[in-house]
Design an enzyme around this catalytic site. Structure first.
Site, mmCIF file in Angstrom:
data_model
loop_
_atom_site.group_PDB
_atom_site.id
_atom_site.type_symbol
_atom_site.label_atom_id
_atom_site.label_comp_id
_atom_site.label_asym_id
_atom_site.label_seq_id
_atom_site.Cartn_x
_atom_site.Cartn_y
_atom_site.Cartn_z
ATOM 1 N N CYS A 3 0.848 -1.190 0.000
ATOM 2 C CA CYS A 3 0.000 0.000 0.000
ATOM 3 C C CYS A 3 0.883 1.240 0.000
ATOM 4 C CB CYS A 3 -0.902 0.031 1.227
ATOM 5 S SG CYS A 3 -2.009 -1.373 1.365
ATOM 6 N N GLU A 24 3.963 4.713 -17.348
ATOM 7 C CA GLU A 24 2.597 4.569 -16.839
ATOM 8 C C GLU A 24 1.798 5.852 -17.008
ATOM 9 O OE1 GLU A 24 1.886 5.581 -12.147
ATOM 10 O OE2 GLU A 24 3.234 3.983 -12.680
ATOM 11 N N GLU A 70 13.714 -2.999 -15.015
ATOM 12 C CA GLU A 70 13.199 -4.260 -14.487
ATOM 13 C C GLU A 70 13.033 -5.237 -15.643
ATOM 14 O OE1 GLU A 70 9.528 -5.906 -11.738
ATOM 15 O OE2 GLU A 70 9.682 -3.790 -12.212
ATOM 16 N N HIS A 108 10.349 -8.636 -6.072
ATOM 17 C CA HIS A 108 8.995 -8.787 -5.542
ATOM 18 C C HIS A 108 8.751 -10.190 -5.003
ATOM 19 C CE1 HIS A 108 8.779 -5.474 -8.518
ATOM 20 N NE2 HIS A 108 8.182 -4.899 -7.502
#
Length: 754
Positions: A516, A605, A665, A694
C-alpha cells in the site's frame, strides 16, 4: 425513471490496512488460512454496509481480491501456469499467492508471474499467461461465494466481472507464439456458466468491465466484442463498463452489442453526454461516471448536476464513480491533522459515495441547495493563497531550452566518468532502498509520534545507514547506496520536504498485493525550501571510498504517484517539481556526490491511453527529467531507474532522457525488454535487473550469469551494469544478503571469463 447510485468498486485493504496485515501474517506463517479468510469476510461486510449507509443503491460484489482482481479472474477461468499448480490440479488461495509472489505457505516456490501497471494507474495487476491449446474451466468460485455472502446480508447488489476481451488483451503468450484472441471462444463458456449461476441467484444487473474499449484497439480485437457478447447475452442484464478514457471513438462497436447499459468515465474522457444520449439505443441505461474515483478532491456538484441534468427523464440513468474507488483512500473523517481549510477541499471513497447520493437526490427532486452548500469549499479554493506562489510561476515561465541540456553529449561525459570512478567491468550496484526492518519503521514512527527527539532519531538513522554501507562493502558491491532508512516512501519523502504538498494519516491505497502507498496530495505551486537528501548522502559517502549514489525520485514519478491538482495541467506540476529537484542535484554535486540517480519508474505509466495523445505527454515528460538533471557537470553520472515497462514504443523518449545509465526491471520478462534497446541501438549504459525483488526467492549464481550472458548478446558488455530489478525495501535481510552475494559472484565470474 428514478436515478440510482452505484460504485464500480471499493477499496479492499481496510481503513487500517487490515488486509495487508492479515496477508503478511499468513505468508510469514504467523496465522492460519482461516484467520485470513475471516479478515476478508469482515472487510467485505463492513465495506458493503459503509457504502449502503453513505447512500449507494447498488453495491459492487466481486471487487474484493486477495491479491489482484485480474489474478482472481485467471483463477476463475482455471488459468494457472503449470509451475504454480497443485499436484492434484486443485486451486486454492495458496495457488493464487504462488502466481502473484512466487511462493505461499504450501506448494513449491516458482517464479512469480509478471506484474505490470493497470492501464495508466499506480495499481499493478498480475499478467495472465496464455499458451496454445490451453483449456479453461471454472475452478475458483470466489465471486459466487461473495455474492451469496452479500445476499445473505440483505444487500441489493451488482456483481462485478472483468470482461473476456479485456482479460485476453491484458495477458501475454508464453511458449509457442500464437494469437491469444483465438482463446476467446474457449473462455466464453466459463463466463456463460458464471452468468447462469448469477441468474439463478436472482441477480438483475452484472457490471462487466471492458476498459479495453477506451483504447485504440486493432480492428480484430474490436470485431471480437460482438460475437463474445452475443454468446453472453440473455441471462442477466449487462452493464458494459469502461473507464480511464472516453468511448466515443469506439462507440460504433459498443452500440452494436446486446447489452442493456453502458458506463462511461466522464472525468477522464472527452465524451459529450448529449452525443452519447443521441447515439445509444433508447432502451439502454446510461451510467454516468461523474465522481472522480482516482483523486481525493471534493467535487463541484453544481457542475456535475449541470452536466447530466438534461438527460433526466429522457433515459434510464445511474450516477457513479468514474472508475473503481480502489484508487482512492477510504475515509476522510479519520484525518485529524489536516488543516481545516485543506480538509474541506477533499473527499475520499466514503465521501464520494455521499457525493453520489447528494447528486442523485438533486437530480431526482430538482432541488440543488445541498449541492451548492457542498461545492462552496472547492469553489473558494480557487482564490486561496495556499494554492498560488508567484516566485514559482515566474521561474517556470523563464525556462529556456538551455535549461534542459547537459554540457556535453554522452560520449564526452562517459570518458570523464570513467576517469573519475574507475569501475570494473560488469559494475554491481543496487537500486536504492534496503530492507525496511521493524527497527527502522519503529524509529520513524516514534519520531513522528514525538516519542523520540530529533537528536536520537538522527543517531538511529545514521547507525542504519552505516550498517547498510558495511553490508554493501562486505558483499563487494561497486557502487553503493545509503539504503533510504529515513524514507517511508519514495514519493512521500520528497513531498514532505517540498512546499505545495500535504499528507494524510490514513490515505492508503493499494499498489499491488499487500503493498500500500499513501500518496501525497499536490494542493498548490511546488518549491523546495531547503536541501532534502544532501545530509544523509554526504554522511554515507564519508563512510566509504566507494562511490555512493544520491537518490532522487523524478518529477514525472512524483506527479504520477501523487494525487495531483485539478486546476493546472500535469505538465505544469511536473516542471515545478523538476525545478525544485534541479536545485537538489546541484547541492548533491557540490557536496561531493558523483553519481545521482533520478528514478522515473512511472514515466511510461503516465502515458495517455490513446497512442495519438502520446507525443505531447512524452515531450514534456522528457523535458521535465532533463530540467531536473541537466545542471549536473560532465563528470557527474546521472542514473535513472524504470520498472514494469514495455519500452519498444517509447525508445526515442527513453534515449532523449540522456541519462548516463538506465536500470530497468527485466528479470520477470527473461530479458526480453532488452530487445527494444538492441533494436534501437541504445547508446548509453544499461543495468538490466537480474532478479525479481517482488519475490522472496533467492536466485542462483548460475541463473544470474545466464541472464547476464543473455543481456550481453544484445548490449555490449562494456555498457552493462549488474543490479536487482528494483529497490529492496520490502525484502528481509537474509534473502537480500543471499541474493546480492550471488549477484556479485556472478559479476566476478563474468569478469574472470573475459
Amino acid at each position: 425513471m428514478t436515478i440510482l447510485t452505484h460504485t464500480l468498486g471499493f477499496p479492499r485493504v481496510g481503513l487500517r490496512r487490515e488486509l495487508k496485515k492479515a496477508q503478511e501474517s499468513y505468508w510469514a506463517g504467523n496465522s492460519t488460512r482461516e484467520a485470513l479468510l475471516a479478515v476478508g469476510r469482515e472487510l467485505r461486510a463492513r465495506h458493503w454496509e459503509q457504502q449502503k449507509q453513505a447512500g449507494i443503491d447498488l453495491l459492487p460484489v466481486g471487487d474484493f481480491a486477495w491479491y489482484d482482481h485480474v489474478l482472481t479472474t485467471s483463477l476463475l477461468l482455471g488459468n494457472v501456469p503449470a509451475r504454480h499448480q497443485n499436484n492434484d490440479g486443485s486451486v486454492d488461495i495458496d495457488t493464487l499467492f504462488r502466481i502473484g509472489r512466487g511462493r505461499a505457505p504450501t506448494g513449491e516456490p516458482a517464479a512469480a508471474a509478471e506484474m505490470t501497471k493497470w492501464f495508466n494507474t499506480n495499481y499493478h495487476y498480475i499478467v495472465p499467461e496464455f499458451s496454445k491449446g490451453q483449456q479453461f474451466r471454472l475452478t475458483w468460485t470466489q465471486l459466487l461465494e461473495e455474492v451469496d455472502e452479500a445476499l445473505a446480508l440483505g444487500h441489493k447488489i451488482k456483481p462485478v466481472l472483468l470482461g473476456p476481451v479485456t482479460y485476453l488483451w491484458l495477458g501475454k503468450v508464453k511458449g509457442e507464439p500464437f494469437d491469444r484472441l483465438t482463446l476467446l471462444k474457449d473462455i466464453l463458456p466459463v463466463y456463460q456458466h458464471v452468468l447462469a449461476e448469477l441468474a439463478k441467484r436472482g441477480i438483475e444487473w452484472v457490471q462487466i468491465d471492458e476498459p479495453a474499449l477506451v483504447l485504440e484497439l486493432p480492428q480484430a480485437w474490436l470485431d471480437a466484442f460482438k460475437p463474445a457478447y452475443d454468446a453472453l447475452a440473455g441471462q442477466v442484464k449487462l452493464l458494459l463498463t469502461t473507464y480511464f478514457e472516453g468511448v466515443t471513438p469506439n462507440l460504433d462497436t459498443i452500440i452494436a452489442l446486446p447489452v442493456q447499459g453502458l458506463h462511461v468515465d466522464l472525468i477522464h474522457g472527452k465524451d459529450d453526454v448529449a452525443e452519447l444520449h443521441q447515439r445509444l439505443p433508447v432502451d439502454w441505461l446510461l451510467s454516468a461516471g461523474l465522481i472522480n474515483g482516482r483523486n481525493v478532491w471534493r467535487a463541484d456538484l453544481t457542475e456535475k448536476y449541470a452536466q447530466i441534468n438534461a438527460l433526466v427523464g429522457k433515459r434510464a440513468l445511474w450516477v457513479a464513480s468514474s472508475c473503481s474507488l480502489l484508487h482512492s483512500p477510504i475515509d476522510l473523517s479519520v484525518e485529524t491533522r489536516l488543516d481545516t481549510e485543506v480538509k474541506s477541499w477533499f473527499a475520499f471513497a466514503l465521501q464520494k459515495c455521499g457525493e453520489l447520493a447528494l447528486l442523485r437526490d438533486a437530480l431526482n427532486s430538482g432541488e440543488t441547495a445541498a449541492l451548492e452548500e457542498w461545492s462552496a469549499p472547492i469553489q473558494a479554493r480557487r482564490h486561496s493563497r495556499r494554492v498560488h506562489n508567484a516566485a514559482v510561476e515566474k521561474r517556470l515561465a523563464a525556462i529556456t531550452a538551455q535549461d534542459s541540456q547537459r554540457e556535453n553529449p554522452y560520449e564526452v561525459r562517459a570518458e570523464a566518468q570513467r576517469a573519475r570512478f574507475k569501475l570494473p567491468a560488469w559494475p554491481t550496484t543496487t537500486i536504492g532502498s534496503f530492507p525496511q526492518t521493524t527497527e527502522i519503521r519503529g524509529l520513524r514512527l516514534d519520531f513522528k509520534k514525538g516519542n523520540l527527539d530529533a537528536n536520537n532519531y538522527r543517531t538511529g538513522i545514521a547507525e542504519h545507514i552505516k550498517q547498510a554501507i558495511i553490508e554493501q562493502e562486505r558483499l563487494g558491491l561497486d557502487v553503493l547506496v545509503h539504503g533510504e532508512a529515513e524514507r517511508n516512501d519514495m514519493v512521500e519523502y520528497f513531498g514532505e520536504h517540498l512546499d505545495g504538498f500535504v499528507f494524510t494519516q490514513n490515505g492508503w491505497v493499494q499498489s499491488y498485493g499487500s503493498r500500500c502507498v499513501k500518496p501525497p496530495v499536490v494542493i498548490g505551486d511546488i518549491s523546495r525550501p531547503a536541501p532534502i537528501t544532501v545530509e544523509w548522502a554526504k554522511y554515507a559517502q564519508s563512510l566509504t571510498d566507494k562511490p555512493v549514489k544520491g537518490m532522487l525520485t523524478g518529477p514525472v514519478t512524483i506527479l504520477c504517484w501523487s494525487f495531483p491538482r485539478e486546476d493546472v495541467t500535469r505538465e505544469t506540476i511536473a516542471k515545478q517539481i523538476a525545478l525544485a529537484l534541479r536545485d537538489e542535484v546541484a547541492d548533491l554535486e557540490a557536496a561531493g556526490i558523483g553519481i545521482i540517480q533520478i528514478d522515473e519508474p512511472a514515466l511510461r505509466e503516465g502515458l495517455p491511453l490513446r497512442r495519438s495523445d502520446w507525443d505531447a505527454y512524452l515531450e514534456w515528460g522528457v523535458e521535465a527529467f532533463r530540467i531536473n538533471a541537466a545542471v549536473a557537470k560532465d563528470e557527474t553520472q546521472i542514473h535513472t531507474h524504470m520498472c514494469y515497462c514495455e519500452f519498444n514504443d517509447i525508445m526515442d523518449s527513453i534515449a532523449a532522457l540522456d541519462a548516463d545509465v538506465i536500470t530497468i526491471e527485466t528479470s520477470r520478462s527473461d530479458m526480453e525488454l532488452l530487445e527494444s534497446f538492441e533494436a534501437f541501438d541504445y547508446p548509453n549504459e544499461i543495468g538490466p535487473g537480474v532478479y525479481d525483488i517482488h519475490s522472496p526467492n533467492v536466485p542462483s549464481v548460475e541463473w544470474i550469469e545466464a541472464l547476464l550472458k543473455k543481456a550481453a548478446q544484445r548490449i555490449p558488455a562494456q555498457r552493462l551494469w549488474v543490479n536487482p530489478d528494483c529497490g529492496l525495501k520490502t525484502r528481509g535481510w537474509p534473502e537480500t544478503r543471499a541474493a546480492l552475494a550471488n549477484m556479485v559472484k556472478a559479476a566476478h565470474n563474468l569478469r574472470q571469463a573475459k
